[in-house]
Design a protein around this motif. Structure first.
Motif, PDB file in Angstrom:
ATOM      1  N   MET A   1      28.171 -24.273  -1.951  1.00  0.00           N
ATOM      2  CA  MET A   1      28.136 -23.035  -2.186  1.00  0.00           C
ATOM      3  C   MET A   1      27.760 -22.560  -0.567  1.00  0.00           C
ATOM      4  SD  MET A   1      29.438 -20.972  -4.279  1.00  0.00           S
ATOM      5  CE  MET A   1      28.690 -19.482  -3.095  1.00  0.00           C
ATOM      6  N   GLN A   2      26.947 -23.478   0.187  1.00  0.00           N
ATOM      7  CA  GLN A   2      26.876 -23.332   1.564  1.00  0.00           C
ATOM      8  C   GLN A   2      28.025 -23.210   2.432  1.00  0.00           C
ATOM      9  OE1 GLN A   2      23.756 -26.201   3.262  1.00  0.00           O
ATOM     10  NE2 GLN A   2      22.611 -26.234   1.151  1.00  0.00           N
ATOM     11  N   LYS A   3      29.031 -24.006   2.102  1.00  0.00           N
ATOM     12  CA  LYS A   3      30.072 -23.870   2.750  1.00  0.00           C
ATOM     13  C   LYS A   3      31.101 -22.711   2.745  1.00  0.00           C
ATOM     14  CE  LYS A   3      34.518 -26.558   4.035  1.00  0.00           C
ATOM     15  NZ  LYS A   3      35.231 -27.608   3.854  1.00  0.00           N
ATOM     16  N   THR A   4      30.912 -22.463   1.366  1.00  0.00           N
ATOM     17  CA  THR A   4      31.582 -21.179   0.674  1.00  0.00           C
ATOM     18  C   THR A   4      31.137 -19.857   1.523  1.00  0.00           C
ATOM     19  OG1 THR A   4      32.537 -22.421  -1.164  1.00  0.00           O
ATOM     20  CG2 THR A   4      32.404 -19.679  -1.041  1.00  0.00           C
ATOM     21  N   PHE A   5      29.880 -19.821   1.352  1.00  0.00           N
ATOM     22  CA  PHE A   5      29.060 -18.621   1.763  1.00  0.00           C
ATOM     23  C   PHE A   5      29.007 -18.310   3.262  1.00  0.00           C
ATOM     24  CE2 PHE A   5      25.382 -15.790   2.447  1.00  0.00           C
ATOM     25  CZ  PHE A   5      25.664 -14.641   1.546  1.00  0.00           C
ATOM     26  N   LEU A   6      29.307 -19.586   3.892  1.00  0.00           N
ATOM     27  CA  LEU A   6      29.131 -19.575   5.724  1.00  0.00           C
ATOM     28  C   LEU A   6      30.532 -18.808   5.843  1.00  0.00           C
ATOM     29  CD1 LEU A   6      28.527 -20.310   8.419  1.00  0.00           C
ATOM     30  CD2 LEU A   6      29.630 -22.468   8.079  1.00  0.00           C
ATOM     31  N   ARG A   7      31.690 -18.812   5.281  1.00  0.00           N
ATOM     32  CA  ARG A   7      32.854 -18.036   5.469  1.00  0.00           C
ATOM     33  C   ARG A   7      32.782 -16.754   5.141  1.00  0.00           C
ATOM     34  NH1 ARG A   7      37.405 -16.317   3.021  1.00  0.00           N
ATOM     35  NH2 ARG A   7      39.251 -16.114   4.386  1.00  0.00           N
ATOM     36  N   VAL A   8      32.033 -16.120   4.106  1.00  0.00           N
ATOM     37  CA  VAL A   8      31.715 -14.864   3.806  1.00  0.00           C
ATOM     38  C   VAL A   8      30.925 -14.122   4.890  1.00  0.00           C
ATOM     39  CG1 VAL A   8      30.607 -13.406   2.056  1.00  0.00           C
ATOM     40  CG2 VAL A   8      31.793 -15.402   1.061  1.00  0.00           C
TER      41      VAL A   8
ATOM     42  N   GLN B   1      30.784 -15.092   8.124  1.00  0.00           N
ATOM     43  CA  GLN B   1      31.941 -14.938   9.280  1.00  0.00           C
ATOM     44  C   GLN B   1      32.719 -13.810   9.132  1.00  0.00           C
ATOM     45  OE1 GLN B   1      33.161 -19.047   9.372  1.00  0.00           O
ATOM     46  NE2 GLN B   1      31.520 -19.861  10.872  1.00  0.00           N
ATOM     47  N   GLU B   2      33.471 -13.829   7.989  1.00  0.00           N
ATOM     48  CA  GLU B   2      34.504 -12.820   7.967  1.00  0.00           C
ATOM     49  C   GLU B   2      34.189 -11.307   7.068  1.00  0.00           C
ATOM     50  OE1 GLU B   2      37.235 -13.660   9.405  1.00  0.00           O
ATOM     51  OE2 GLU B   2      36.646 -15.554   9.967  1.00  0.00           O
ATOM     52  N   ARG B   3      33.188 -11.834   6.292  1.00  0.00           N
ATOM     53  CA  ARG B   3      32.662 -10.471   5.371  1.00  0.00           C
ATOM     54  C   ARG B   3      33.645 -10.272   4.585  1.00  0.00           C
ATOM     55  NH1 ARG B   3      28.089 -11.340   7.309  1.00  0.00           N
ATOM     56  NH2 ARG B   3      26.851  -9.751   7.509  1.00  0.00           N
ATOM     57  N   ARG B   4      34.517 -11.252   4.086  1.00  0.00           N
ATOM     58  CA  ARG B   4      35.789 -11.283   3.075  1.00  0.00           C
ATOM     59  C   ARG B   4      35.580 -12.496   2.259  1.00  0.00           C
ATOM     60  NH1 ARG B   4      40.079  -8.493   5.055  1.00  0.00           N
ATOM     61  NH2 ARG B   4      41.414  -9.448   3.565  1.00  0.00           N
ATOM     62  N   PHE B   5      35.889 -12.266   0.894  1.00  0.00           N
ATOM     63  CA  PHE B   5      35.931 -13.263  -0.133  1.00  0.00           C
ATOM     64  C   PHE B   5      36.995 -12.823  -1.367  1.00  0.00           C
ATOM     65  CE2 PHE B   5      33.026 -10.000  -1.074  1.00  0.00           C
ATOM     66  CZ  PHE B   5      33.216  -9.655  -2.530  1.00  0.00           C
ATOM     67  N   ARG B   6      37.164 -14.007  -2.137  1.00  0.00           N
ATOM     68  CA  ARG B   6      38.306 -13.601  -3.215  1.00  0.00           C
ATOM     69  C   ARG B   6      37.522 -13.806  -4.785  1.00  0.00           C
ATOM     70  NH1 ARG B   6      43.606 -14.714  -3.292  1.00  0.00           N
ATOM     71  NH2 ARG B   6      43.361 -15.844  -1.182  1.00  0.00           N
ATOM     72  N   PRO B   7      37.461 -12.808  -5.375  1.00  0.00           N
ATOM     73  CA  PRO B   7      36.760 -12.912  -6.681  1.00  0.00           C
ATOM     74  C   PRO B   7      37.391 -13.900  -7.688  1.00  0.00           C
ATOM     75  CG  PRO B   7      37.349 -10.677  -6.158  1.00  0.00           C
ATOM     76  CD  PRO B   7      37.941 -11.430  -4.937  1.00  0.00           C
ATOM     77  N   ILE B   8      36.627 -14.480  -8.428  1.00  0.00           N
ATOM     78  CA  ILE B   8      37.400 -15.660  -9.378  1.00  0.00           C
ATOM     79  C   ILE B   8      38.601 -15.105 -10.053  1.00  0.00           C
ATOM     80  CG2 ILE B   8      37.106 -17.144 -11.356  1.00  0.00           C
ATOM     81  CD1 ILE B   8      33.972 -17.705 -10.259  1.00  0.00           C
ATOM     82  N   GLY B   9      39.755 -15.547  -9.891  1.00  0.00           N
ATOM     83  CA  GLY B   9      40.787 -14.878 -10.556  1.00  0.00           C
ATOM     84  C   GLY B   9      41.650 -13.823  -9.788  1.00  0.00           C
ATOM     85  N   GLY B  10      41.058 -13.664  -8.794  1.00  0.00           N
ATOM     86  CA  GLY B  10      41.634 -12.576  -8.124  1.00  0.00           C
ATOM     87  C   GLY B  10      42.968 -12.679  -7.391  1.00  0.00           C
ATOM     88  N   ALA B  11      43.840 -12.018  -7.039  1.00  0.00           N
ATOM     89  CA  ALA B  11      44.979 -12.175  -6.299  1.00  0.00           C
ATOM     90  C   ALA B  11      44.807 -12.039  -4.921  1.00  0.00           C
ATOM     91  CB  ALA B  11      46.093 -11.148  -6.647  1.00  0.00           C
ATOM     92  N   GLY B  12      43.977 -11.248  -4.433  1.00  0.00           N
ATOM     93  CA  GLY B  12      43.590 -11.374  -3.018  1.00  0.00           C
ATOM     94  C   GLY B  12      42.142 -11.170  -2.560  1.00  0.00           C
TER      95      GLY B  12
END
Length: 471
Positions: A245-252, A254-265
């Motif tokens: 999760m550390q790697k995944t959260f780092l991008r959040v 940086q970008e303030r963007r993320f994809r919900p589980i099952g989300g199209a965008g």
């Protein structure tokens, strides 16, 4: 021209510094002990104190909070040798302006003092003093004031904040104060407890999910990050965040963007990040347990919350405040607190910090029942044991005290035997009082003492204590 105080026990070094400062147009004075430095600042005004850490009557670090809160509130610059870097780091956390390493370089001394004076002048000409809404943060000790000054500074920015401190010091209260004093106060303060979230659910909790994304996902749920839109996201115990999760959260971040589980965008969230930890993230980064790049993202502003043992003057205020809150919550009569109780609480080292103190007060309130005042007998035995001998007046017959009797023998007993005897003495007194207050009602006694019924019966039998006897 500035007034500068040099606190160092090396007289030749002080003479050199005073000449250097005089040539720069400053008025310099020198003393050679910590006590003399504190006395000077208490009665005279100084702009800067040059403070040595290795003084004959103690470390300059112990007097730093008092120097910073003396009437003229001078800027303190630490003078340190190569072996004092760890103490210098602690001095920074307590509010020191900078440090100068020995041997000194004259240009470095002049520049550091010039910068400190510039900073001091800018503080004095600031239009509006910072006001901090602090609600449940109680105390006025120098250590806490230094911490709250950083809180006030952090609150007016949108920078990420990393709050460090031992378990029980109140890191979440500090995080809430940052939020409540920021421009985001009208929006949500969302807490993510990284230590309690199961690794299998943390991604769903943070990012949310769409309906049907996995078994049991019967509706669309926004994650905690989206819930913090416009407000503050508080990552409590961030050191427990799983490596994946550390790697995944780092991008959040940086970008303030993320994809919900099952989300199209992807979706966005404008949140302010505040994190807290009781772990040494620097060491975790060194040994590869925490990502360096994430650590730097979290560490915009560093705030260290002092442990309660460094805030002893605050204990009385904490006790009074908590008794008042408990009285309001329970709609009961406000209890008083004997001075001996406060002194006993001040003598404890509080490894569990403020949380431990409040638990002790809960115990004391339960033991006091309807009594209008808290006395030492209402405190847990472990707090009373260290003062067992001191409770006797001078000249009393100390042979009645097991400790004294055991130390008078020809052979000194093993410390294990000594400890067991003292504990038994206090346990017997505690259990007798427990039975008297609960009138022998075992279930009530178990609730107050936090003992199981079998253990309580065993102890009553061991010490031959009747369940109840009218006094």
């Amino acid at each position: 021209m500035a007034r500068i105080l040099v606190v160092d026990d090396n007289r030749e070094f002080c003479k050199f510094l005073m000449e250097l400062l005089g040539l720069s147009g400053h008025e310099a004075h020198a003393v050679h002990t910590l006590r003399a430095g504190l006395a000077c600042c208490a009665t005279d005004a100084f702009d800067i104190v040059l403070l040595d850490l290795g003084l004959p009557d103690g470390s300059g670090l112990t007097g730093l909070p008092q120097l910073l809160t003396s009437p003229s509130a001078p800027e303190v610059i630490i003078i340190t040798g190569s072996g004092d870097l760890e103490e210098a780091e602690q001095a920074f956390k307590s509010g020191a302006w900078d440090f100068i390493a020995k041997p000194l370089h004259t240009d470095e001394v002049r520049l550091t003092i010039a910068r400190a004076l510039q900073y001091r002048a800018e503080k004095k000409t600031a239009r509006h003093p910072r006001f901090l809404a602090r609600e449940e943060i109680v105390g006025e000790s120098p250590a806490l004031k230094a911490c709250l000054e950083l809180v006030a500074q952090a609150a007016v920015t949108d920078a990420a904040v990393l709050i460090a401190g031992e378990t029980g010091v109140g890191k979440e209260l500090i995080a809430r104060a940052i939020h409540q004093n920021s421009d985001r106060a009208a929006n949500r303060f969302v807490v993510v407890d990284c230590a309690s979230l199961p690794e299998s659910l943390i991604e769903s909790a943070l990012f949310g999910h769409e309906k049907g994304a996995f078994t049991g996902a019967d509706c669309t749920r926004p994650g905690l990050i989206k819930q913090a839109e416009g407000g503050t996201l508080f990552l409590d115990e961030v050191g427990e965040l799983p490596a994946a999760m550390q790697k995944t959260f780092l991008r959040v971040l940086q970008e303030r963007r993320f994809r919900p589980i099952g989300g199209a965008g992807e979706v966005t969230s404008d949140f302010r990040l505040v994190s807290a930890t009781n772990r040494d993230l620097d060491r975790m980064v060194t040994v590869g347990q925490f990502r360096k790049d994430l650590f730097y993202r979290l560490r915009g502003v560093d705030i260290h919350v002092p442990p309660l043992r460094e805030r002893i003057p605050d204990i009385r205020s904490l006790v009074i405040n908590y008794l008042e809150r408990r009285s309001d919550r329970d709609e009961s009569t406000l209890k008083g607190c004997a001075a001996e109780v406060i002194e006993m609480l001040k003598s404890h080292d509080w490894p569990g910090n403020v949380r431990e103190l409040l638990n002790v007060l809960d115990h004391a309130l339960a033991m006091a029942g309807d009594a209008p005042t808290l006395y030492p007998i209402h405190l847990p035995a472990r707090l009373r044991l260290p003062q067992l001998r001191d409770q006797l007046p001078d000249g009393a017959d100390r042979s009645e005290i097991p400790l004294h009797a055991m130390l008078q023998g020809k052979d000194l007993p093993p410390i294990r035997c000594l400890r067991e005897t003292l504990i038994e003495t206090v346990e017997k007194e505690y259990l007798a009082e427990l039975m008297r207050r609960t009138r022998g009602q075992i279930k009530n006694a178990c609730r107050l003492s936090e003992l199981s019924e079998s253990r309580l019966h065993a102890l009553l039998k061991k010490y031959d204590i009747p369940r109840f006897r009218d006094a």
